[in-house]
Each structure stands twice: as structure tokens, then as C-alpha cells.
Design a protein around this motif. Structure first.
Motif: not given
Length: 95
Positions: A76-95
Motif C-alpha cells: 500500500i502507498p503511505s506518507f511519512k512526514p519528516c520530523n521538522t514537518f511533524k513538529e511544525m504541525v504539532a506546534e501550530r495545532t496546539s495553539k
């Protein structure tokens, strides 16, 4: 966000007409799909990786007939985000 919205956003940001941006976006998706179809992963530094994952064979249930069904191993196809991308999303969505 849809493909049309992505196209509009890139067009606005770059000044390139929407038709050309749409062609580039569609060609990018085509290249990713073709690569994954050949079993090749696609790595985008600073964004993430489109990868092919192997799913093992397993036993499932057909609920309507109450029988066991063997689901064969498959990819199956899958997407794995890089760590900086995951951190950016977590930071922006936690506000």
C-alpha cells in the motif's frame, strides 16, 4: 484543502497562471504514483517520504456470513512526514 485550492494558492504566491500550476501539480502527482507503482519510494527533504509499505497476510471476518477470510499480503502507498514537518504541525495545532 483541494487540488484546486492548492493550485490557486501557488498561482497567487508565484504569479504563474493557474493552468500552468495545475499542469505541474498534476505531473508531480503522476510522477509520485508511477514511482510508487514501480516500488520506488519518493523522498522530499524537509517534507517527508511517499513510501510503499508491505502488509502481511492476515485473517479477517466476513460479518454477514460469519466466516473467516484470508487477506493476502499486499503493498500500500503511505506518507511519512519528516520530523521538522511533524513538529511544525504539532506546534501550530496546539495553539
Amino acid at each position: 484543502m483541494t487540488k484546486a485550492e492548492i493550485t490557486n494558492e501557488i498561482s497567487r504566491a508565484t504569479g504563474i497562471d493557474k493552468e500552468n500550476v495545475l499542469q505541474v501539480v498534476e505531473k508531480f502527482m503522476e510522477v509520485v504514483k508511477d514511482s510508487l507503482g514501480k516500488g520506488e519510494n519518493v523522498y522530499l527533504r524537509g517534507f517527508g517520504s511517499f513510501i510503499v509499505k508491505e502488509r502481511a497476510e492476515k485473517t479477517g471476518r466476513n460479518i454477514s456470513k460469519n466466516t473467516a477470510v484470508i487477506i493476502p499480503a499486499h503493498k500500500i502507498p503511505s506518507f511519512k512526514p519528516c520530523n521538522t514537518f511533524k513538529e511544525m504541525v504539532a506546534e501550530r495545532t496546539s495553539k
